[in-house]
Scaffold this active site. Structure first.
Site, PDB file in Angstrom:
ATOM      1  N   THR A 121       0.866  -1.180   0.000  1.00 22.14           N
ATOM      2  CA  THR A 121       0.000   0.000   0.000  1.00 22.14           C
ATOM      3  C   THR A 121       0.903   1.231   0.000  1.00 22.14           C
ATOM      4  OG1 THR A 121      -1.642  -1.241   1.231  1.00 22.14           O
ATOM      5  CG2 THR A 121      -1.840   1.166   1.269  1.00 22.14           C
ATOM      6  N   CYS A 261      -3.114  -2.197   8.883  1.00 18.52           N
ATOM      7  CA  CYS A 261      -3.473  -1.383   7.721  1.00 18.52           C
ATOM      8  C   CYS A 261      -4.240  -0.101   8.048  1.00 18.52           C
ATOM      9  CB  CYS A 261      -4.272  -2.231   6.730  1.00 18.52           C
ATOM     10  SG  CYS A 261      -3.270  -3.539   5.994  1.00 18.52           S
TER      11      CYS A 261
HETATM   12  P1  NAD Z   1       4.708  -7.835   6.802  1.00 17.86           P
HETATM   13  O1  NAD Z   1       5.422  -6.933   7.727  1.00 17.86           O
HETATM   14  O2  NAD Z   1       3.887  -8.956   7.326  1.00 17.86           O
HETATM   15  O3  NAD Z   1       5.742  -8.470   5.759  1.00 17.86           O
HETATM   16  C1  NAD Z   1       6.763  -7.779   5.120  1.00 17.86           C
HETATM   17  C2  NAD Z   1       7.904  -8.740   4.819  1.00 17.86           C
HETATM   18  O4  NAD Z   1       8.873  -8.066   4.013  1.00 17.86           O
HETATM   19  C3  NAD Z   1       8.633  -9.231   6.067  1.00 17.86           C
HETATM   20  O5  NAD Z   1       8.698 -10.640   6.061  1.00 17.86           O
HETATM   21  C4  NAD Z   1      10.028  -8.596   5.938  1.00 17.86           C
HETATM   22  O6  NAD Z   1      11.048  -9.388   6.505  1.00 17.86           O
HETATM   23  C5  NAD Z   1      10.163  -8.499   4.434  1.00 17.86           C
HETATM   24  N1  NAD Z   1      11.171  -7.567   3.960  1.00 17.86           N
HETATM   25  C6  NAD Z   1      11.487  -6.341   4.417  1.00 17.86           C
HETATM   26  N2  NAD Z   1      12.439  -5.793   3.653  1.00 17.86           N
HETATM   27  C7  NAD Z   1      12.763  -6.687   2.685  1.00 17.86           C
HETATM   28  C8  NAD Z   1      13.669  -6.707   1.594  1.00 17.86           C
HETATM   29  N3  NAD Z   1      14.446  -5.668   1.328  1.00 17.86           N
HETATM   30  N4  NAD Z   1      13.702  -7.802   0.812  1.00 17.86           N
HETATM   31  C9  NAD Z   1      12.911  -8.860   1.070  1.00 17.86           C
HETATM   32  N5  NAD Z   1      12.023  -8.901   2.080  1.00 17.86           N
HETATM   33  C10 NAD Z   1      11.946  -7.828   2.883  1.00 17.86           C
HETATM   34  O7  NAD Z   1       3.810  -6.887   5.904  1.00 17.86           O
HETATM   35  P2  NAD Z   1       2.381  -7.217   5.255  1.00 17.86           P
HETATM   36  O8  NAD Z   1       1.326  -7.176   6.298  1.00 17.86           O
HETATM   37  O9  NAD Z   1       2.506  -8.402   4.371  1.00 17.86           O
HETATM   38  O10 NAD Z   1       2.180  -5.915   4.354  1.00 17.86           O
HETATM   39  C11 NAD Z   1       2.963  -5.665   3.199  1.00 17.86           C
HETATM   40  C12 NAD Z   1       2.313  -4.519   2.439  1.00 17.86           C
HETATM   41  O11 NAD Z   1       0.995  -4.893   2.027  1.00 17.86           O
HETATM   42  C13 NAD Z   1       2.140  -3.233   3.253  1.00 17.86           C
HETATM   43  O12 NAD Z   1       2.288  -2.143   2.414  1.00 17.86           O
HETATM   44  C14 NAD Z   1       0.705  -3.327   3.725  1.00 17.86           C
HETATM   45  O13 NAD Z   1       0.144  -2.068   3.988  1.00 17.86           O
HETATM   46  C15 NAD Z   1       0.032  -3.976   2.533  1.00 17.86           C
HETATM   47  N6  NAD Z   1      -1.197  -4.721   2.835  1.00 17.86           N
HETATM   48  C16 NAD Z   1      -1.271  -5.494   3.954  1.00 17.86           C
HETATM   49  C17 NAD Z   1      -2.431  -6.221   4.197  1.00 17.86           C
HETATM   50  C18 NAD Z   1      -2.559  -7.072   5.435  1.00 17.86           C
HETATM   51  O14 NAD Z   1      -3.688  -7.482   5.748  1.00 17.86           O
HETATM   52  N7  NAD Z   1      -1.487  -7.374   6.140  1.00 17.86           N
HETATM   53  C19 NAD Z   1      -3.505  -6.159   3.298  1.00 17.86           C
HETATM   54  C20 NAD Z   1      -3.376  -5.391   2.153  1.00 17.86           C
HETATM   55  C21 NAD Z   1      -2.206  -4.673   1.939  1.00 17.86           C
END
Ligand code: NAD
Length: 452
Positions: A121, A261
């Site tokens: 996002t 979120c």
């Molecule tokens: P999260 O924190 O669960 O996962 C992020 C992952 O990225 C982690 O495992 C972290 O170790 C990894 N990471 C960080 N830097 C990295 C790099 N340079 N290379 C490889 N991996 C790396 O986050 P999430 O909840 O999956 O959310 C991710 C995105 O999606 C955010 O922007 C969030 O707003 C959006 N989003 C989340 C949801 C939700 O329900 N969680 C729903 C829709 C959108």
């Protein structure tokens, strides 16, 4: 198709697994070594219903693999998804360093055309920033697509496999064709793939989350008003929810929205509007009201005990920000625990999935119960912060036998009011009639029994 997914959190892992499920070859890459090792050994690092089955199946059929090596992950991938964190920076705006950093790393490694898909996002204009990074660091052609994710934790697999809609922000015909082919198996029932420009796509995600946060917050305010005027929020909810223009969903009041979120996305949209010198007043109110709503339950507890809870012991059911997830990011329960401890009370907690995550925050400052009843031992009151199904029909006699008093503060309106009257509980829920009974009735009952 060959796909790489960068970031294996709640979004990346669900995305990677569900893309493998339709026959694609997916490599998931993460910088968290322990997490990758866990998955390489066949263990899921998160709790998400339905994910384990697909995860195991696709690993065993060798369509889903995990690595910490970005170069090998993207080498033969035609499509590279970025599912990276976008936490709030110090000023509340989305921190894009993960996305822009990964874009630069990818740009320095690629040797053939790629579709770079942003699932995180991100604020309006991020696709342009990512594109600019590729233009600066490589001569290889790429298309940057905005593809916001709408999955809900707890039903993420279902949401991904059968999305209400797929939003794709791109003006490249080549990328459109590739992405249409990729998503075709997921929209067979006729749900739309909506193509738009990158900025509209990026804004769609913030608009959706901010609208939902506003809807919940509006209902929380109605609930607060119900308590003051003596109305019943369940009746009001049904009364307005049956209007198709309003809809039945997202009308349940509670103790404030949380999760990874809504809080950050509302804040980021306000901040983005500020940058364009636009005062997004309604969302500023939503944020303020939500902060206030998080204090509602503790304020009710304090009122019940005339402001003094030192030495009191509370049981708390539910820690995750919502049921069917182990995610505790911005969970109202965390605020409640902290506030109770600060005021000198002690707390025993139970949650079916998120105990380990909460331990990492509170350590030995609270007691972690192995089940919901164990948490009630010698508690002065039960507080409910998450509406897990297993809390909906508990053994009330057992509850009463374990606790010092029959006192429940319910932030999720789980129980029927008539039933609570019959059972002789003090029952304080959200936006509904307060069910009162004399304090210390357990003691009174004991005295009556003695006299009899
Ligand atoms: P999260 O924190 O669960 O996962 C992020 C992952 O990225 C982690 O495992 C972290 O170790 C990894 N990471 C960080 N830097 C990295 C790099 N340079 N290379 C490889 N991996 C790396 O986050 P999430 O909840 O999956 O959310 C991710 C995105 O999606 C955010 O922007 C969030 O707003 C959006 N989003 C989340 C949801 C939700 O329900 N969680 C729903 C829709 C959108």
């Amino acid at each position: 198709m060959k796909i790489a997914v960068i970031g294996t959190g709640y979004v990346g892992l669900v995305t990677g697994t569900c893309l493998a499920e339709t026959g694609n070859d997916v490599i998931c890459v993460d910088i968290n070594v322990a997490k990758i090792e866990k998955m390489q050994n066949g263990f899921l690092p998160i709790y998400e219903p339905g994910l384990e089955l697909l995860f195991n199946r696709n690993i065993s059929q060798q369509r889903l693999t995990f690595t910490t090596d970005l170069a090998s992950a993207i080498e033969s991938a035609q499509i590279i998804f970025m599912a990276l964190p976008t936490p709030p920076g110090g000023d509340g705006a989305a921190d894009l360093s993960y996305i822009l950093g990964a874009a630069k790393d990818v740009a320095n490694l690629i040797t053939s055309y790629k579709v770079i898909v942003n699932k995180s996002t991100v604020p309006v204009g991020t696709a342009d920033k990512v594109k600019a990074i590729f233009e600066k660091h490589t001569n290889i052609e790429v298309d940057v697509v905005s593809n916001p994710e709408f999955l809900r934790e707890g039903v993420a697999v279902e949401d991904f496999m059968k999305p209400d809609r797929v939003v794709l922000g791109t003006r490249s015909e080549k990328a459109k064709k590739i992405m249409t082919e990729l998503y075709a198996p997921y929209v067979r029932q006729g749900n739309p793939i909506l193509f738009m420009d990158e900025k509209s796509s990026e804004l769609t995600k913030y608009a959706a989350n901010s609208f939902l946060a506003t809807k919940i917050t509006f209902m929380n305010e109605i609930a607060n008003l119900c308590e003051l005027v003596g109305a019943d929020v369940d009746s009001v909810r049904r009364g307005i929810g049956s209007d198709e223009r309003i809809g039945k969903r997202f009308l349940f009041p509670g103790i404030g929205y949380g999760g990874s979120c809504f809080p950050k996305d509302v804040q980021a949209l306000v901040k983005a509007a500020d940058e364009y010198v636009y005062d997004f007043e309604i969302l500023k109110s939503v944020m303020n009201v939500n902060e206030r709503q998080k204090t509602v339950m503790v304020n009710k507890v304090l009122k019940y005990y005339n402001g003094e809870i030192t030495g009191k012991h509370f049981a708390l059911w539910g820690l995750a920000f919502k049921p069917e997830t182990d995610d505790i990011r911005e969970a109202p329960a965390l605020y409640i625990i902290e506030a109770l401890l600060e005021k000198g009370a002690s707390v025993s907690v139970f949650d079916p999935e998120s105990i380990e995550n909460v331990k990492a925050i509170f350590g030995d400052r609270i007691v972690y119960a192995p089940d919901q009843y164990e948490a009630l031992q010698a508690a002065d009151a039960l507080l409910i912060a998450t509406e897990w199904s297993l809390f909906r029909n508990p053994d009330f006699n057992k509850i009463a036998s374990l606790m010092n008093e029959r006192v429940i503060f319910d932030g999720r309106n789980l129980f029927d009011l008539e039933k609570m009257i019959d059972l002789g509980y003090y029952y304080n829920s959200i936006g509904r009639q307060l069910i009162t009974r004399p304090k210390n009735t357990n003691q009174l009952q004991a005295q009556i029994n003695e006299l009899a």
